[in-house]
Motif scaffolding. Structure first.
Motif, PDB file in Angstrom:
ATOM      1  N   ALA A  37       0.821  -1.122  -0.291  1.00 35.50           N
ATOM      2  CA  ALA A  37      -0.113   0.081  -0.398  1.00 35.50           C
ATOM      3  C   ALA A  37       1.077   0.758  -0.060  1.00 35.50           C
ATOM      4  N   ASP A  38       2.396   1.092   0.733  1.00 35.70           N
ATOM      5  CA  ASP A  38       2.769   2.213   0.901  1.00 35.70           C
ATOM      6  C   ASP A  38       3.937   2.471  -0.594  1.00 35.70           C
ATOM      7  N   LEU A  39       3.609   1.580  -1.811  1.00 35.25           N
ATOM      8  CA  LEU A  39       3.763   1.336  -2.881  1.00 35.25           C
ATOM      9  C   LEU A  39       3.312   2.186  -3.966  1.00 35.25           C
ATOM     10  N   ALA A  43       4.705   5.193  -5.530  1.00 36.58           N
ATOM     11  CA  ALA A  43       6.687   4.734  -6.423  1.00 36.58           C
ATOM     12  C   ALA A  43       6.179   4.627  -8.144  1.00 36.58           C
ATOM     13  N   VAL A  44       6.029   2.988  -8.242  1.00 39.16           N
ATOM     14  CA  VAL A  44       5.231   2.949  -9.532  1.00 39.16           C
ATOM     15  C   VAL A  44       4.644   3.680 -10.361  1.00 39.16           C
ATOM     16  N   PRO A  66       4.243   6.938 -12.965  1.00 40.09           N
ATOM     17  CA  PRO A  66       5.199   7.018 -14.149  1.00 40.09           C
ATOM     18  C   PRO A  66       6.201   8.215 -13.690  1.00 40.09           C
ATOM     19  N   GLY A  67       6.992   8.310 -13.351  1.00 43.91           N
ATOM     20  CA  GLY A  67       7.901   9.224 -12.210  1.00 43.91           C
ATOM     21  C   GLY A  67       8.546   8.998 -11.243  1.00 43.91           C
ATOM     22  N   GLY A  68       7.962   8.085 -10.955  1.00 46.48           N
ATOM     23  CA  GLY A  68       8.312   7.064  -9.301  1.00 46.48           C
ATOM     24  C   GLY A  68       9.774   7.009  -9.384  1.00 46.48           C
ATOM     25  N   VAL A  69      10.009   6.788  -8.263  1.00 51.24           N
ATOM     26  CA  VAL A  69      11.568   6.111  -8.474  1.00 51.24           C
ATOM     27  C   VAL A  69      11.481   4.441  -9.139  1.00 51.24           C
ATOM     28  N   PHE A  70      10.961   3.933  -8.875  1.00 50.26           N
ATOM     29  CA  PHE A  70      10.243   2.250  -9.102  1.00 50.26           C
ATOM     30  C   PHE A  70       9.327   1.784 -10.473  1.00 50.26           C
ATOM     31  N   HIS A  71       9.336   3.286 -11.143  1.00 46.33           N
ATOM     32  CA  HIS A  71       8.418   3.281 -12.949  1.00 46.33           C
ATOM     33  C   HIS A  71       8.603   2.343 -13.368  1.00 46.33           C
ATOM     34  N   THR A  72      10.297   1.883 -13.709  1.00 40.72           N
ATOM     35  CA  THR A  72      10.190   0.592 -13.914  1.00 40.72           C
ATOM     36  C   THR A  72      10.604  -1.002 -13.377  1.00 40.72           C
ATOM     37  N   LEU A  73      10.518  -1.153 -12.432  1.00 35.63           N
ATOM     38  CA  LEU A  73      10.568  -1.923 -11.350  1.00 35.63           C
ATOM     39  C   LEU A  73       9.553  -2.767 -11.516  1.00 35.63           C
ATOM     40  N   PRO A  74       8.597  -3.040 -11.711  1.00 39.17           N
ATOM     41  CA  PRO A  74       7.634  -4.143 -12.295  1.00 39.17           C
ATOM     42  C   PRO A  74       7.797  -4.588 -13.591  1.00 39.17           C
ATOM     43  N   LEU A 110       4.411  -7.268  -7.387  1.00 44.34           N
ATOM     44  CA  LEU A 110       2.984  -6.037  -7.305  1.00 44.34           C
ATOM     45  C   LEU A 110       2.981  -5.040  -6.621  1.00 44.34           C
ATOM     46  N   PHE A 111       2.870  -4.124  -7.443  1.00 39.18           N
ATOM     47  CA  PHE A 111       2.390  -2.745  -6.445  1.00 39.18           C
ATOM     48  C   PHE A 111       0.012  -2.567  -6.102  1.00 39.18           C
ATOM     49  N   ILE A 112       0.080  -3.028  -5.707  1.00 40.50           N
ATOM     50  CA  ILE A 112      -0.836  -3.176  -4.988  1.00 40.50           C
ATOM     51  C   ILE A 112      -1.610  -2.992  -3.612  1.00 40.50           C
ATOM     52  N   ALA A 113      -1.826  -2.759  -3.415  1.00 40.84           N
ATOM     53  CA  ALA A 113      -2.643  -2.748  -1.606  1.00 40.84           C
ATOM     54  C   ALA A 113      -2.844  -4.498  -1.330  1.00 40.84           C
TER      55      ALA A 113
END
Length: 137
Positions: free
Chosen positions: A73-75, A78-79, A81-89, A97-100
Protein backbone atom coordinates in the motif's frame (compact mmCIF):
# COMPACT_ATOMS: atom_id res chain seq x y z
CA UNK A 1 18.99 -16.69 12.19
CA UNK A 2 17.67 -17.47 15.64
CA UNK A 3 15.25 -20.39 15.39
CA UNK A 4 12.81 -18.58 17.68
CA UNK A 5 12.62 -15.68 15.23
CA UNK A 6 11.88 -17.75 12.11
CA UNK A 7 8.35 -17.90 10.75
CA UNK A 8 6.91 -21.41 11.09
CA UNK A 9 4.22 -23.24 9.16
CA UNK A 10 2.02 -23.02 12.27
CA UNK A 11 2.54 -19.24 12.37
CA UNK A 12 1.62 -19.02 8.69
CA UNK A 13 -1.58 -21.02 9.23
CA UNK A 14 -2.57 -18.70 12.11
CA UNK A 15 -2.01 -15.66 9.89
CA UNK A 16 -4.15 -17.17 7.14
CA UNK A 17 -6.97 -17.89 9.58
CA UNK A 18 -6.78 -14.35 10.99
CA UNK A 19 -6.80 -12.71 7.53
CA UNK A 20 -9.69 -14.88 6.37
CA UNK A 21 -11.67 -14.11 9.53
CA UNK A 22 -11.25 -10.38 8.86
CA UNK A 23 -12.33 -10.86 5.24
CA UNK A 24 -15.27 -13.08 6.19
CA UNK A 25 -16.46 -10.45 8.67
CA UNK A 26 -16.52 -7.96 5.78
CA UNK A 27 -18.23 -10.44 3.46
CA UNK A 28 -15.26 -10.60 1.07
CA UNK A 29 -13.89 -13.83 -0.44
CA UNK A 30 -10.09 -13.74 -0.57
CA UNK A 31 -6.91 -15.66 -1.16
CA UNK A 32 -4.14 -15.40 1.42
CA UNK A 33 -0.46 -16.20 0.94
CA UNK A 34 2.39 -16.35 3.45
CA UNK A 35 6.01 -16.51 2.27
CA UNK A 36 9.08 -17.08 4.40
CA UNK A 37 12.18 -14.87 4.56
CA UNK A 38 13.54 -16.47 1.38
CA UNK A 39 10.37 -15.72 -0.56
CA UNK A 40 9.27 -19.35 -0.58
CA UNK A 41 5.62 -20.29 -0.19
CA UNK A 42 4.90 -21.27 3.41
CA UNK A 43 1.09 -21.33 3.31
CA UNK A 44 -1.71 -20.48 0.91
CA UNK A 45 -5.50 -20.59 1.05
CA UNK A 46 -8.07 -19.49 -1.53
CA UNK A 47 -11.71 -19.20 -0.57
CA UNK A 48 -13.61 -21.21 -3.16
CA UNK A 49 -15.74 -18.11 -3.84
CA UNK A 50 -12.73 -15.86 -4.49
CA UNK A 51 -11.92 -14.83 -8.03
CA UNK A 52 -9.24 -17.09 -9.47
CA UNK A 53 -6.71 -14.30 -10.05
CA UNK A 54 -6.73 -13.55 -6.31
CA UNK A 55 -4.41 -16.49 -5.75
CA UNK A 56 -1.79 -14.98 -8.02
CA UNK A 57 -2.24 -11.45 -6.69
CA UNK A 58 -2.01 -12.51 -3.04
CA UNK A 59 1.24 -14.35 -3.77
CA UNK A 60 2.79 -11.48 -5.72
CA UNK A 61 1.75 -8.98 -3.06
CA UNK A 62 3.44 -11.08 -0.37
CA UNK A 63 6.59 -11.45 -2.47
CA UNK A 64 6.70 -7.71 -3.21
CA UNK A 65 6.26 -6.78 0.46
CA UNK A 66 9.09 -9.15 1.35
CA UNK A 67 11.52 -8.00 -1.34
CA UNK A 68 11.07 -4.32 -0.53
CA UNK A 69 10.37 -4.79 3.21
CA UNK A 70 7.41 -2.48 2.90
CA UNK A 71 3.63 -2.70 2.76
CA UNK A 72 2.55 -2.68 -0.88
CA UNK A 73 0.00 0.00 0.00
CA UNK A 74 2.95 2.33 0.68
CA UNK A 75 4.54 1.60 -2.71
CA UNK A 76 1.67 2.35 -5.11
CA UNK A 77 2.83 5.91 -5.85
CA UNK A 78 6.42 4.77 -6.42
CA UNK A 79 5.51 2.90 -9.62
CA UNK A 80 3.53 5.71 -11.21
CA UNK A 81 5.16 7.54 -14.14
CA UNK A 82 8.04 9.53 -12.74
CA UNK A 83 8.14 7.43 -9.55
CA UNK A 84 11.34 5.93 -8.21
CA UNK A 85 10.20 2.36 -9.04
CA UNK A 86 8.37 3.14 -12.30
CA UNK A 87 10.18 0.45 -14.32
CA UNK A 88 10.73 -2.02 -11.47
CA UNK A 89 7.56 -4.13 -11.98
CA UNK A 90 8.74 -5.22 -15.45
CA UNK A 91 12.47 -5.29 -14.78
CA UNK A 92 12.63 -8.57 -12.85
CA UNK A 93 12.25 -12.25 -13.66
CA UNK A 94 9.69 -12.69 -10.90
CA UNK A 95 7.15 -9.87 -11.21
CA UNK A 96 6.35 -7.62 -8.31
CA UNK A 97 2.84 -6.30 -7.73
CA UNK A 98 2.33 -2.79 -6.41
CA UNK A 99 -1.27 -3.06 -5.23
CA UNK A 100 -2.27 -2.76 -1.57
CA UNK A 101 -2.61 -6.05 0.29
CA UNK A 102 0.97 -7.18 0.97
CA UNK A 103 2.69 -6.61 4.31
CA UNK A 104 6.09 -7.65 5.64
CA UNK A 105 6.26 -9.79 8.77
CA UNK A 106 8.89 -8.76 11.29
CA UNK A 107 9.99 -10.40 14.54
CA UNK A 108 12.52 -9.03 16.97
CA UNK A 109 13.43 -6.43 14.38
CA UNK A 110 14.06 -8.99 11.62
CA UNK A 111 12.20 -9.53 8.39
CA UNK A 112 10.94 -13.14 8.59
CA UNK A 113 8.38 -13.26 5.78
CA UNK A 114 5.38 -11.54 4.30
CA UNK A 115 1.62 -11.90 4.02
CA UNK A 116 -0.43 -11.12 0.93
CA UNK A 117 -4.20 -10.86 0.54
CA UNK A 118 -6.06 -10.66 -2.77
CA UNK A 119 -9.70 -10.71 -3.75
CA UNK A 120 -11.15 -7.54 -2.29
CA UNK A 121 -10.60 -3.90 -3.16
CA UNK A 122 -6.96 -2.92 -2.50
CA UNK A 123 -7.84 -1.04 0.69
CA UNK A 124 -9.81 -4.02 1.96
CA UNK A 125 -6.96 -6.43 1.22
CA UNK A 126 -4.54 -4.17 3.10
CA UNK A 127 -6.93 -3.96 6.06
CA UNK A 128 -7.31 -7.76 6.18
CA UNK A 129 -3.54 -8.25 6.03
CA UNK A 130 -2.80 -5.74 8.77
CA UNK A 131 -5.63 -7.15 10.90
CA UNK A 132 -3.99 -10.57 10.63
CA UNK A 133 -0.74 -9.11 11.92
CA UNK A 134 -2.54 -7.28 14.69
CA UNK A 135 -1.49 -3.88 13.36
CA UNK A 136 -3.21 -0.81 12.02
CA UNK A 137 -2.43 0.90 8.79
Amino acid sequence: MNVHVALTAADAEQLIVAARMAADAAGVAVSVTVVDAGGHLLAFRRDERAVLISGETSTRKAYTALQLDCATADLVEAVQPGGVFHTLPTGLDRPLLFIAGGVPIRREGRLVGALGVGGGAPGQDHAFATAALGTRG
